[in-house]
Write an enzyme that holds these catalytic residues in place. Structure first.
Site, PDB file in Angstrom:
ATOM      1  N   GLY A  31      53.975  71.033  20.798  1.00 34.37           N
ATOM      2  CA  GLY A  31      54.791  71.711  19.954  1.00 34.37           C
ATOM      3  C   GLY A  31      55.502  70.909  19.077  1.00 34.37           C
ATOM      4  N   GLY A  36      50.994  66.299  10.826  1.00 36.34           N
ATOM      5  CA  GLY A  36      50.066  65.779  11.598  1.00 36.34           C
ATOM      6  C   GLY A  36      49.312  66.668  12.555  1.00 36.34           C
ATOM      7  CG  HIS A  37      51.387  68.888  15.693  1.00 41.28           C
ATOM      8  ND1 HIS A  37      52.646  68.446  15.571  1.00 41.28           N
ATOM      9  CD2 HIS A  37      50.945  68.273  16.788  1.00 41.28           C
ATOM     10  CE1 HIS A  37      53.072  67.975  16.683  1.00 41.28           C
ATOM     11  NE2 HIS A  37      52.233  67.749  17.297  1.00 41.28           N
ATOM     12  CD  GLN A  61      51.658  64.780  28.274  1.00 38.50           C
ATOM     13  OE1 GLN A  61      50.612  65.528  28.558  1.00 38.50           O
ATOM     14  NE2 GLN A  61      51.833  64.043  26.961  1.00 38.50           N
ATOM     15  N   GLY A 147      44.409  63.591  17.523  1.00 38.97           N
ATOM     16  CA  GLY A 147      44.947  62.776  16.544  1.00 38.97           C
ATOM     17  C   GLY A 147      44.444  61.171  17.112  1.00 38.97           C
ATOM     18  CD  GLU A 148      41.159  57.682  13.858  1.00 39.87           C
ATOM     19  OE1 GLU A 148      42.041  57.140  13.054  1.00 39.87           O
ATOM     20  OE2 GLU A 148      40.104  57.798  13.892  1.00 39.87           O
ATOM     21  CB  SER A 185      56.119  61.085  16.113  1.00 37.59           C
ATOM     22  OG  SER A 185      56.523  61.223  17.381  1.00 37.59           O
ATOM     23  CB  SER A 186      57.391  66.147  18.098  1.00 39.05           C
ATOM     24  OG  SER A 186      56.117  66.468  17.826  1.00 39.05           O
ATOM     25  NE  ARG A 187      58.562  61.081  23.166  1.00 44.15           N
ATOM     26  CZ  ARG A 187      57.473  61.398  23.770  1.00 44.15           C
ATOM     27  NH1 ARG A 187      56.381  61.214  23.009  1.00 44.15           N
ATOM     28  NH2 ARG A 187      57.604  61.859  25.006  1.00 44.15           N
TER      29      ARG A 187
HETATM   30  P1  AMP Z   1      51.702  65.950  20.546  1.00 41.68           P
HETATM   31  O1  AMP Z   1      52.185  67.292  20.375  1.00 41.68           O
HETATM   32  O2  AMP Z   1      52.552  64.849  20.218  1.00 41.68           O
HETATM   33  O3  AMP Z   1      51.214  65.987  21.986  1.00 41.68           O
HETATM   34  O4  AMP Z   1      50.435  65.846  19.745  1.00 41.68           O
HETATM   35  C1  AMP Z   1      49.294  66.804  19.783  1.00 41.68           C
HETATM   36  C2  AMP Z   1      48.191  66.308  19.071  1.00 41.68           C
HETATM   37  O5  AMP Z   1      48.297  65.888  17.667  1.00 41.68           O
HETATM   38  C3  AMP Z   1      47.588  64.962  19.521  1.00 41.68           C
HETATM   39  O6  AMP Z   1      46.267  64.854  19.557  1.00 41.68           O
HETATM   40  C4  AMP Z   1      48.283  63.967  18.675  1.00 41.68           C
HETATM   41  O7  AMP Z   1      47.505  62.753  18.615  1.00 41.68           O
HETATM   42  C5  AMP Z   1      48.106  64.479  17.240  1.00 41.68           C
HETATM   43  N1  AMP Z   1      49.154  63.971  16.065  1.00 41.68           N
HETATM   44  C6  AMP Z   1      50.390  63.781  16.628  1.00 41.68           C
HETATM   45  N2  AMP Z   1      51.031  63.487  15.728  1.00 41.68           N
HETATM   46  C7  AMP Z   1      49.988  63.063  14.480  1.00 41.68           C
HETATM   47  C8  AMP Z   1      49.875  62.383  13.379  1.00 41.68           C
HETATM   48  N3  AMP Z   1      50.920  61.947  12.507  1.00 41.68           N
HETATM   49  N4  AMP Z   1      48.990  62.445  12.638  1.00 41.68           N
HETATM   50  C9  AMP Z   1      47.454  62.710  13.354  1.00 41.68           C
HETATM   51  N5  AMP Z   1      47.549  63.523  14.581  1.00 41.68           N
HETATM   52  C10 AMP Z   1      48.665  63.444  15.163  1.00 41.68           C
END
Ligand code: AMP
Length: 281
Positions: A31, A36-37, A61, A147-148, A185-187
């Site tokens: 969320g 990116g998401h 995690q 995501g990479e 990044s969400s952070r």
């Molecule tokens: P998260 O919500 O942070 O667990 O991310 C969920 C998915 O989105 C994971 O596969 C991440 O690698 C991907 N993701 C997060 N940030 C990015 C970004 N800036 N670019 C591409 N993928 C992303």
């Protein structure tokens, strides 16, 4: 857009789509959605008929001193974003819906889970593998998009799928960045204005590495030192690691060409990660 909150609901929803012969894609997220998401969502939509986006801040995690409680949550906004993208279904279980109180079996990520992020965040990849395996079991997707940005996670999930014979194809998607290079990044929401400006240091260090390798530098040590120097010049940042690694085995690269540059640093109190493919030798 349909919303499933229980295991039964998501199973039923996917079952109906399967009966209609639809190809199912899963995009797992925690969320606080950003571009990116959404890039993963669009990649999934291009290759599947039913796209399920899961939103679940997975407690297993996070380490005991990490930011599980503080992690940004805005479900209403996330659902509006997904709906606007034309997503078919959101799976938004609560913690109790996902984990039975007496749950005890977990997925061991193996040695890939002990290095880099795993060394700094013990147990992190066990939590990741366990939740991803559970989501695969519930959604049974044909395709899953990651995501990479979380490069080590992508490699480990691919390894898990190969080693445990999950019938799913894992698709990696490129990192989406802000205008100044900071990986989304969400952070990033934790950063003050001053920290936000300093946070580009991760990207600057990766670009420095890329420039060196482009110019013919082959020494792993030299390129790693250059990345460290870049981060050390930024007073608000403190480096965790900067390394060139083999893109498949994650061990330190033998040569800089074709390696993956990975970096983790704290900016203020916020821990950020980033990575970049180095040009081939
Ligand atoms: P998260 O919500 O942070 O667990 O991310 C969920 C998915 O989105 C994971 O596969 C991440 O690698 C991907 N993701 C997060 N940030 C990015 C970004 N800036 N670019 C591409 N993928 C992303």
């Amino acid at each position: 857009m349909e919303q499933a909150v229980s295991k039964e609901e998501i199973r039923q929803l996917v079952l109906e789509a399967r009966r209609e012969g639809k190809r199912v894609a899963l995009v797992p997220t925690m969320g606080a959605l950003h571009e990116g998401h959404l890039s993963l969502v669009r990649a999934a939509q291009a290759r599947a008929d039913l796209v399920v986006v899961s939103i679940f801040v997975n407690p297993t995690q996070f380490g005991p001193s990490e930011d599980f409680e503080a992690y940004p949550r805005d479900l209403a906004r996330d659902l509006a974003l997904l709906s606007a993208e034309g997503v078919d279904a959101a799976f938004t279980p609560g913690t109790e819906a996902m984990y039975a109180p007496d749950a005890q079996v977990t997925v061991d990520p193996g040695p890939l889970g002990d290095v880099w992020e795993g060394a700094s965040r013990p147990g992190h990849f066990r939590g990741v593998c366990t939740i991803v395996a559970k989501l695969f079991a519930l959604v049974a997707p044909d395709l899953a998009f990651f995501g990479e940005k979380d490069y080590q996670q992508l490699v480990i999930v691919k390894r898990m799928v190969a080693d445990l014979d999950f019938p799913v194809k894992v698709v990696g998607c490129p990192i989406v960045r802000e205008y100044d290079g900071l990986a989304m990044s969400s952070r990033n929401a934790y950063l003050s204005a001053e920290e936000r400006a300093a946070a580009t240091v991760l990207y600057r260090a990766l670009r420095e590495a890329e420039t060196l390798v482009c110019g013919g530098e082959t020494s792993v040590e030299y390129v790693e030192q250059a990345m460290r120097d870049t981060v050390e010049a930024e007073p608000l940042a403190s480096l965790d690691y900067a390394a060139l690694i083999d893109p498949h085995t994650l061990v330190r690269a033998a040569g800089a060409g074709g390696a993956r540059a990975i970096i983790a640093a704290r900016v203020g109190a916020t821990r950020l990660i980033d990575n970049m493919a180095m040009p081939s030798a």
